[in-house]
Scaffold this motif. Sequence first.
Motif, PDB file in Angstrom:
ATOM      1  N   PHE A  77      43.928  34.729  39.118  1.00  0.00           N
ATOM      2  CA  PHE A  77      42.888  34.338  38.176  1.00  0.00           C
ATOM      3  C   PHE A  77      43.013  35.221  36.945  1.00  0.00           C
ATOM      4  O   PHE A  77      43.648  36.278  36.980  1.00  0.00           O
ATOM      5  CB  PHE A  77      41.467  34.390  38.771  1.00  0.00           C
ATOM      6  N   THR A  78      42.442  34.753  35.852  1.00  0.00           N
ATOM      7  CA  THR A  78      42.424  35.503  34.596  1.00  0.00           C
ATOM      8  C   THR A  78      40.989  35.917  34.330  1.00  0.00           C
ATOM      9  O   THR A  78      40.076  35.093  34.428  1.00  0.00           O
ATOM     10  CB  THR A  78      42.966  34.633  33.447  1.00  0.00           C
ATOM     11  N   THR A  79      40.800  37.193  34.034  1.00  0.00           N
ATOM     12  CA  THR A  79      39.452  37.697  33.803  1.00  0.00           C
ATOM     13  C   THR A  79      39.481  38.923  32.903  1.00  0.00           C
ATOM     14  O   THR A  79      40.502  39.605  32.802  1.00  0.00           O
ATOM     15  CB  THR A  79      38.747  38.017  35.146  1.00  0.00           C
ATOM     16  N   LEU A  80      38.363  39.175  32.270  1.00  0.00           N
ATOM     17  CA  LEU A  80      38.140  40.381  31.477  1.00  0.00           C
ATOM     18  C   LEU A  80      37.486  41.404  32.388  1.00  0.00           C
ATOM     19  O   LEU A  80      36.578  41.067  33.148  1.00  0.00           O
ATOM     20  CB  LEU A  80      37.214  40.045  30.300  1.00  0.00           C
ATOM     21  N   THR A  81      37.942  42.644  32.347  1.00  0.00           N
ATOM     22  CA  THR A  81      37.347  43.698  33.169  1.00  0.00           C
ATOM     23  C   THR A  81      36.914  44.849  32.262  1.00  0.00           C
ATOM     24  O   THR A  81      37.317  44.907  31.092  1.00  0.00           O
ATOM     25  CB  THR A  81      38.354  44.239  34.209  1.00  0.00           C
ATOM     26  N   PHE A 150      45.319  46.732  43.436  1.00  0.00           N
ATOM     27  CA  PHE A 150      44.037  46.831  42.733  1.00  0.00           C
ATOM     28  C   PHE A 150      43.134  45.731  43.275  1.00  0.00           C
ATOM     29  O   PHE A 150      43.450  44.553  43.153  1.00  0.00           O
ATOM     30  CB  PHE A 150      44.306  46.649  41.240  1.00  0.00           C
ATOM     31  N   VAL A 151      42.005  46.092  43.888  1.00  0.00           N
ATOM     32  CA  VAL A 151      41.034  45.094  44.335  1.00  0.00           C
ATOM     33  C   VAL A 151      40.175  44.741  43.130  1.00  0.00           C
ATOM     34  O   VAL A 151      39.550  45.602  42.522  1.00  0.00           O
ATOM     35  CB  VAL A 151      40.154  45.616  45.489  1.00  0.00           C
ATOM     36  N   ILE A 152      40.163  43.456  42.772  1.00  0.00           N
ATOM     37  CA  ILE A 152      39.474  43.025  41.553  1.00  0.00           C
ATOM     38  C   ILE A 152      38.701  41.732  41.811  1.00  0.00           C
ATOM     39  O   ILE A 152      39.155  40.871  42.555  1.00  0.00           O
ATOM     40  CB  ILE A 152      40.487  42.867  40.382  1.00  0.00           C
ATOM     41  N   PHE A 153      37.540  41.635  41.192  1.00  0.00           N
ATOM     42  CA  PHE A 153      36.711  40.434  41.268  1.00  0.00           C
ATOM     43  C   PHE A 153      36.896  39.622  39.991  1.00  0.00           C
ATOM     44  O   PHE A 153      37.222  40.179  38.940  1.00  0.00           O
ATOM     45  CB  PHE A 153      35.227  40.817  41.414  1.00  0.00           C
ATOM     46  N   ASP A 154      36.657  38.329  40.067  1.00  0.00           N
ATOM     47  CA  ASP A 154      36.771  37.459  38.899  1.00  0.00           C
ATOM     48  C   ASP A 154      35.455  37.525  38.112  1.00  0.00           C
ATOM     49  O   ASP A 154      34.537  36.748  38.323  1.00  0.00           O
ATOM     50  CB  ASP A 154      37.068  36.023  39.348  1.00  0.00           C
ATOM     51  N   PHE A 155      35.382  38.484  37.194  1.00  0.00           N
ATOM     52  CA  PHE A 155      34.165  38.715  36.414  1.00  0.00           C
ATOM     53  C   PHE A 155      33.863  37.575  35.457  1.00  0.00           C
ATOM     54  O   PHE A 155      32.707  37.362  35.104  1.00  0.00           O
ATOM     55  CB  PHE A 155      34.258  40.038  35.655  1.00  0.00           C
ATOM     56  N   ASP A 156      34.868  36.822  35.017  1.00  0.00           N
ATOM     57  CA  ASP A 156      34.619  35.677  34.144  1.00  0.00           C
ATOM     58  C   ASP A 156      33.890  34.568  34.893  1.00  0.00           C
ATOM     59  O   ASP A 156      33.024  33.901  34.341  1.00  0.00           O
ATOM     60  CB  ASP A 156      35.929  35.115  33.575  1.00  0.00           C
ATOM     61  N   ARG A 157      34.255  34.366  36.150  1.00  0.00           N
ATOM     62  CA  ARG A 157      33.642  33.307  36.946  1.00  0.00           C
ATOM     63  C   ARG A 157      32.199  33.643  37.318  1.00  0.00           C
ATOM     64  O   ARG A 157      31.356  32.758  37.416  1.00  0.00           O
ATOM     65  CB  ARG A 157      34.456  33.073  38.214  1.00  0.00           C
TER      66      ARG A 157
END
Length: 180
Positions: A77-81, A150-157
């Motif tokens: 997924f693509t997201t801004l962090t 890196f554990v990352i969440f989809d902040f855009d969603r």
Amino acid sequence: MPSIDTSLTRRSLLLGAAAATAALSTTTAFADDALPPLGLPKGDTVLTVSGKITRHNVGNTAVFDMASIEALGLDSFTTLTPWTKRVKFEGVYLDKFLRYLGASGTKLVCTALNDYGCEIPLDMIAQDKPLMATRINGQFMPIDHFGPLFVIFDFDRHPEWQSNLIYNRCPWQLQTMQAV
């Protein structure tokens, strides 16, 4: 005509059904998928998983190199962090990874190379689908840039995840996980 003991026949049928049910209940969630067996890593170990897991390859742990993680299939997924501009993260959804290991319990305890630690509730992982990223914009992540994992969440969603609580559940330089 000889009499038939119907209680024995019923008991045999019930025992047979119970045995079949028991055999089906031991099948892992990924038994029908084309996922690879958990063999020994051929490259450098990047992740060690312990605790309440049913798949092991070194004692009571599961150890992975980058190839064995990515062999489970890449998601993205693509997201801004808070730490990056909008980038494409690729890796394995953490819930899929934990199902592959047969993980159970209430939380996942994560530790990074720099000894940073956090806990992520397993029900949150199942619901919110964070990614255990191996790549940013198609490139493996070096240690000095969030890597190797890196554990990352989809902040855009889900903009509601843009909080310190969730940010603190995004370990980079991930080294170990324990299902407890």
